[in-house]
Scaffold this active site. Structure first.
Site, mmCIF file in Angstrom:
data_model
loop_
_atom_site.group_PDB
_atom_site.id
_atom_site.type_symbol
_atom_site.label_atom_id
_atom_site.label_comp_id
_atom_site.label_asym_id
_atom_site.label_seq_id
_atom_site.Cartn_x
_atom_site.Cartn_y
_atom_site.Cartn_z
ATOM 1 N N ARG A 81 8.010 92.860 26.172
ATOM 2 C CA ARG A 81 7.050 91.982 25.483
ATOM 3 C C ARG A 81 6.386 90.971 26.422
ATOM 4 O O ARG A 81 5.188 90.736 26.343
ATOM 5 C CB ARG A 81 7.785 91.182 24.396
ATOM 6 C CG ARG A 81 7.805 91.839 23.071
ATOM 7 C CD ARG A 81 8.445 90.942 22.021
ATOM 8 N NE ARG A 81 8.177 91.474 20.704
ATOM 9 C CZ ARG A 81 8.707 92.588 20.228
ATOM 10 N NH1 ARG A 81 9.544 93.295 20.959
ATOM 11 N NH2 ARG A 81 8.394 93.004 19.012
ATOM 12 N N GLU A 132 28.379 93.673 26.644
ATOM 13 C CA GLU A 132 27.369 93.238 27.617
ATOM 14 C C GLU A 132 27.010 91.767 27.398
ATOM 15 O O GLU A 132 25.844 91.381 27.247
ATOM 16 C CB GLU A 132 26.099 94.104 27.556
ATOM 17 C CG GLU A 132 25.237 94.045 28.795
ATOM 18 C CD GLU A 132 23.900 94.748 28.609
ATOM 19 O OE1 GLU A 132 23.041 94.268 27.870
ATOM 20 O OE2 GLU A 132 23.717 95.813 29.232
ATOM 21 N N ASP A 167 21.014 92.639 23.646
ATOM 22 C CA ASP A 167 20.110 91.499 23.438
ATOM 23 C C ASP A 167 18.956 91.754 22.475
ATOM 24 O O ASP A 167 17.971 91.031 22.483
ATOM 25 C CB ASP A 167 19.527 91.086 24.792
ATOM 26 C CG ASP A 167 18.766 92.226 25.479
ATOM 27 O OD1 ASP A 167 18.501 93.241 24.820
ATOM 28 O OD2 ASP A 167 18.437 92.073 26.672
ATOM 29 N N HIS A 172 6.723 104.386 26.383
ATOM 30 C CA HIS A 172 7.369 103.819 25.179
ATOM 31 C C HIS A 172 6.453 104.019 23.967
ATOM 32 O O HIS A 172 5.229 104.020 24.106
ATOM 33 C CB HIS A 172 7.608 102.327 25.445
ATOM 34 C CG HIS A 172 8.524 101.649 24.477
ATOM 35 N ND1 HIS A 172 8.165 101.351 23.184
ATOM 36 C CD2 HIS A 172 9.792 101.196 24.615
ATOM 37 C CE1 HIS A 172 9.169 100.741 22.572
ATOM 38 N NE2 HIS A 172 10.180 100.638 23.422
ATOM 39 N N GLU A 226 14.725 88.202 24.354
ATOM 40 C CA GLU A 226 16.107 88.632 24.599
ATOM 41 C C GLU A 226 17.005 87.527 25.145
ATOM 42 O O GLU A 226 18.199 87.487 24.844
ATOM 43 C CB GLU A 226 16.125 89.854 25.524
ATOM 44 C CG GLU A 226 15.594 91.137 24.895
ATOM 45 C CD GLU A 226 14.069 91.265 24.914
ATOM 46 O OE1 GLU A 226 13.410 90.329 25.453
ATOM 47 O OE2 GLU A 226 13.535 92.257 24.408
ATOM 48 N N HIS A 240 7.899 98.383 29.124
ATOM 49 C CA HIS A 240 7.719 98.092 27.700
ATOM 50 C C HIS A 240 7.865 96.629 27.324
ATOM 51 O O HIS A 240 7.578 96.245 26.207
ATOM 52 C CB HIS A 240 8.727 98.892 26.867
ATOM 53 C CG HIS A 240 10.137 98.394 26.995
ATOM 54 N ND1 HIS A 240 10.940 98.736 28.041
ATOM 55 C CD2 HIS A 240 10.862 97.562 26.219
ATOM 56 C CE1 HIS A 240 12.120 98.156 27.895
ATOM 57 N NE2 HIS A 240 12.096 97.429 26.802
HETATM 58 C C1 UD1 Z 1 12.999 96.535 21.514
HETATM 59 C C2 UD1 Z 1 13.855 95.337 21.919
HETATM 60 C C3 UD1 Z 1 13.930 95.222 23.426
HETATM 61 C C4 UD1 Z 1 14.358 96.509 24.065
HETATM 62 C C5 UD1 Z 1 13.477 97.637 23.572
HETATM 63 C C6 UD1 Z 1 13.996 98.930 24.101
HETATM 64 C C7 UD1 Z 1 13.795 93.393 20.452
HETATM 65 C C8 UD1 Z 1 13.138 92.136 20.128
HETATM 66 N N1 UD1 Z 1 13.246 94.108 21.416
HETATM 67 O O1 UD1 Z 1 11.661 96.276 21.926
HETATM 68 O O2 UD1 Z 1 14.861 94.205 23.771
HETATM 69 O O3 UD1 Z 1 14.251 96.389 25.445
HETATM 70 O O4 UD1 Z 1 13.506 97.687 22.135
HETATM 71 O O5 UD1 Z 1 13.073 99.962 24.017
HETATM 72 O O6 UD1 Z 1 14.795 93.728 19.864
HETATM 73 N N2 UD1 Z 1 8.258 102.344 18.014
HETATM 74 C C9 UD1 Z 1 8.134 103.606 17.431
HETATM 75 N N3 UD1 Z 1 9.239 104.437 17.436
HETATM 76 C C10 UD1 Z 1 10.426 104.072 17.983
HETATM 77 C C11 UD1 Z 1 10.532 102.807 18.577
HETATM 78 C C12 UD1 Z 1 9.452 101.942 18.572
HETATM 79 O O7 UD1 Z 1 7.097 103.973 16.946
HETATM 80 O O8 UD1 Z 1 11.377 104.877 17.950
HETATM 81 C C13 UD1 Z 1 7.083 101.433 17.985
HETATM 82 C C14 UD1 Z 1 6.805 100.905 16.567
HETATM 83 O O9 UD1 Z 1 5.425 100.752 16.394
HETATM 84 C C15 UD1 Z 1 7.485 99.516 16.597
HETATM 85 C C16 UD1 Z 1 7.199 99.099 18.028
HETATM 86 O O10 UD1 Z 1 7.352 100.296 18.804
HETATM 87 O O11 UD1 Z 1 6.947 98.635 15.638
HETATM 88 C C17 UD1 Z 1 8.059 97.995 18.593
HETATM 89 O O12 UD1 Z 1 9.445 98.231 18.401
HETATM 90 P P1 UD1 Z 1 10.459 96.958 18.511
HETATM 91 O O13 UD1 Z 1 11.863 97.428 18.332
HETATM 92 O O14 UD1 Z 1 10.016 95.862 17.621
HETATM 93 O O15 UD1 Z 1 10.211 96.430 19.960
HETATM 94 P P2 UD1 Z 1 10.428 97.083 21.377
HETATM 95 O O16 UD1 Z 1 9.288 96.648 22.218
HETATM 96 O O17 UD1 Z 1 10.731 98.516 21.219
HETATM 97 N N1 UDP Z 2 15.617 106.111 28.437
HETATM 98 C C1 UDP Z 2 15.534 107.341 27.780
HETATM 99 N N2 UDP Z 2 14.321 107.975 27.694
HETATM 100 C C2 UDP Z 2 13.189 107.447 28.235
HETATM 101 C C3 UDP Z 2 13.280 106.187 28.890
HETATM 102 C C4 UDP Z 2 14.503 105.544 28.976
HETATM 103 O O1 UDP Z 2 16.543 107.839 27.283
HETATM 104 O O2 UDP Z 2 12.128 108.072 28.128
HETATM 105 C C5 UDP Z 2 16.916 105.399 28.492
HETATM 106 C C6 UDP Z 2 17.363 104.940 29.850
HETATM 107 O O3 UDP Z 2 18.178 105.907 30.494
HETATM 108 C C7 UDP Z 2 18.157 103.670 29.534
HETATM 109 C C8 UDP Z 2 17.549 103.168 28.247
HETATM 110 O O4 UDP Z 2 16.751 104.220 27.746
HETATM 111 O O5 UDP Z 2 19.522 103.956 29.282
HETATM 112 C C9 UDP Z 2 16.724 101.942 28.496
HETATM 113 O O6 UDP Z 2 16.006 101.630 27.349
HETATM 114 P P1 UDP Z 2 14.746 100.703 27.367
HETATM 115 O O7 UDP Z 2 14.139 100.681 28.723
HETATM 116 O O8 UDP Z 2 13.913 101.102 26.219
HETATM 117 O O9 UDP Z 2 15.370 99.280 26.988
HETATM 118 P P2 UDP Z 2 16.038 98.080 27.848
HETATM 119 O O10 UDP Z 2 17.169 98.639 28.618
HETATM 120 O O11 UDP Z 2 14.967 97.485 28.693
HETATM 121 O O12 UDP Z 2 16.464 97.112 26.811
#
Ligand code: UD1
Ligand code: UDP
Length: 385
Positions: free
Chosen positions: A214, A121, A99, A245, A135, A212
């Site tokens: 939104r 999924e 998603d 996160h 999502e 984490h």
């Molecule tokens: C995204 C997904 C969410 C998912 C989550 C998993 C969307 C809209 N959201 O949200 O569905 O649950 O990932 O974690 O697709 N950042 C880093 N390094 C990383 C990752 C993120 O620095 O490796 C920081 C950056 O500042 C980035 C911010 O996190 O701009 C947000 O990342 P983004 O992918 O936009 O949103 P998530 O909240 O991670």
């Molecule tokens: N996870 C990980 N390291 C962490 C936290 C979570 O590898 O420090 C894994 C966890 O086992 C799961 C996935 O990340 O499989 C979930 O990701 P996240 O919670 O970021 O996203 P969501 O599932 O809510 O989209």
């Protein structure tokens, strides 16, 4: 028969973890499929951690992540980047998972190029377009475009049928998250994060926390952190471990509330091997994550879901998870009840895992082989045992 080219699109931590078993299984069928993996790198460090664990090297990497990125900016970069590759690669099918923006825009870019889409999924719904945000809408858009819907559970299949999706295109496979877990759990795991080894060696109770989402940014997340602070003060012998996160919006809330408590360990996101093994040693999980609420039940760890609605009702229905919302008092009192009342805890810990049996990727690849005419095997649906 001529081989088919399958493009697999990944981008964030969760979609990559759940797509990894599919990529690895596809590669076992190289007589039928050429596999091309495209990473949008919507996440950077958190994506690379997963790629390393599963030893996957993407064929293309769009490397789009920027600090504090917006939904619109990543949408624009992903669609332009994928479009260019789809035009030259000419895939026979594009697979997307879950998603995220990567998922939704991956399916849209495939649609613009008239490429069939398989959605791993599929069918998770809340019917509330603001929860989870964005999502729920990402899933609905992807669902409209999808040609093959790989639904993890019967509940997800029913949601698709309610939207008049052709039943012949829906397959209940279980969730590949359980396949991924089976690659990684190891009784004798040594954590790469030293603090986790010392906590594990102490052998006390661990409460694992992740947050984490939104829709939880701001006040809801503050309330949840305050509840965790109260729990940590009430139970000084329990270790609370919270891999935070990398999103700065999340970190700006979590660190000021929780960093000074002796029994709360705030750490950087840990790699999947560490996380899964940490989860398996935990006593209780508090999370707003999608994936984590599916994984907890596999280990018999009760999960308190920090969300107001869930697109994953199965865990709640089977009794392995409780939807507690974001109210500070409710989170605190529900956790206290579980910690202090063994019977209620045991009931949750012993409930059936509704999400998979570790064979989801195998089922998915069999269905793909049938779709492309390589075989006509009957593929049994996943049924929770
Ligand atoms: C995204 C997904 C969410 C998912 C989550 C998993 C969307 C809209 N959201 O949200 O569905 O649950 O990932 O974690 O697709 N950042 C880093 N390094 C990383 C990752 C993120 O620095 O490796 C920081 C950056 O500042 C980035 C911010 O996190 O701009 C947000 O990342 P983004 O992918 O936009 O949103 P998530 O909240 O991670
Ligand atoms: N996870 C990980 N390291 C962490 C936290 C979570 O590898 O420090 C894994 C966890 O086992 C799961 C996935 O990340 O499989 C979930 O990701 P996240 O919670 O970021 O996203 P969501 O599932 O809510 O989209």
């Amino acid at each position: 028969m001529v081989k088919k080219k399958i493009v697999v699109v990944i981008g964030t931590r969760p979609d990559t973890i759940k797509m990894a078993p599919i990529i690895l299984e596809l590669k076992k069928h190289e007589d039928c499929f050429d596999v091309v993996t495209i990473a949008t790198a919507q996440h950077r460090q958190m994506l690379d951690q997963v790629l390393e664990v599963f030893r996957i090297t993407p064929s293309f990497d769009l490397d789009i992540m920027a600090p504090r990125q917006t939904l619109a900016s990543i949408t624009a970069k992903i669609i332009a980047g994928l479009d260019e590759i789809f035009i030259t690669e000419k895939p026979d099918m594009v697979l997307v998972q879950g998603d995220t923006t990567t998922t939704c825009i991956g399916s849209l870019a495939a649609f613009y190029n008239k490429i069939p889409v398989g959605h791993i999924e599929a069918g998770l719904r809340t019917s509330d377009k603001a929860n989870p945000f964005p999502e729920e809408i990402n899933r609905r858009i992807t669902g409209c475009i999808t040609d093959l819907h790989f639904a993890p559970t019967q509940t997800a299949k029913m949601a698709l049928l309610k939207e008049n999706v052709d039943p012949k295109t829906i397959f209940v496979t279980g969730n590949t998250v359980i396949d991924a877990l089976d690659y990684t759990v190891n009784q004798h795991h040594s954590f790469s994060e030293p603090v986790l080894n010392s906590i594990a060696e102490r052998g006390g109770k661990i409460i694992l926390v992740t947050m984490h989402r939104r829709e939880n940014w701001g006040q809801p997340m503050i309330g949840a952190c305050n509840a965790i602070k109260r729990l940590a003060n009430k139970y000084p012998l329990i270790d609370f471990i919270f891999p935070v996160h990398l999103n700065p919006i999340v970190r700006d809330v979590v660190f000021p509330i929780l960093s000074d408590l002796p029994n709360v360990t705030l750490i950087e996101p840990v790699d999947y091997l560490d996380f899964v093994n940490l989860m398996s040693k935990s006593y209780l999980i508090l999370t707003d994550s999608g994936g984590v609420q599916e994984e907890g039940p596999r280990f018999g760890i009760p999960v308190l879901v920090l969300r107001s609605v869930t697109e994953r009702p199965d865990a709640v229905d089977y009794g392995t998870a409780k939807l507690v919302g974001l109210d500070e008092e409710k989170i605190f009192s529900t956790a206290v009840q579980l910690i202090d009342h063994k019977i209620e805890y045991e009931r949750m810990a012993n409930a059936t895992n509704p999400y998979g049996d570790g064979l989801s990727a195998q089922r998915t690849i069999k269905i793909l082989k049938n779709f492309f005419g390589f075989s006509d095997e009957v593929v049994e649906e996943f049924i929770p045992q």
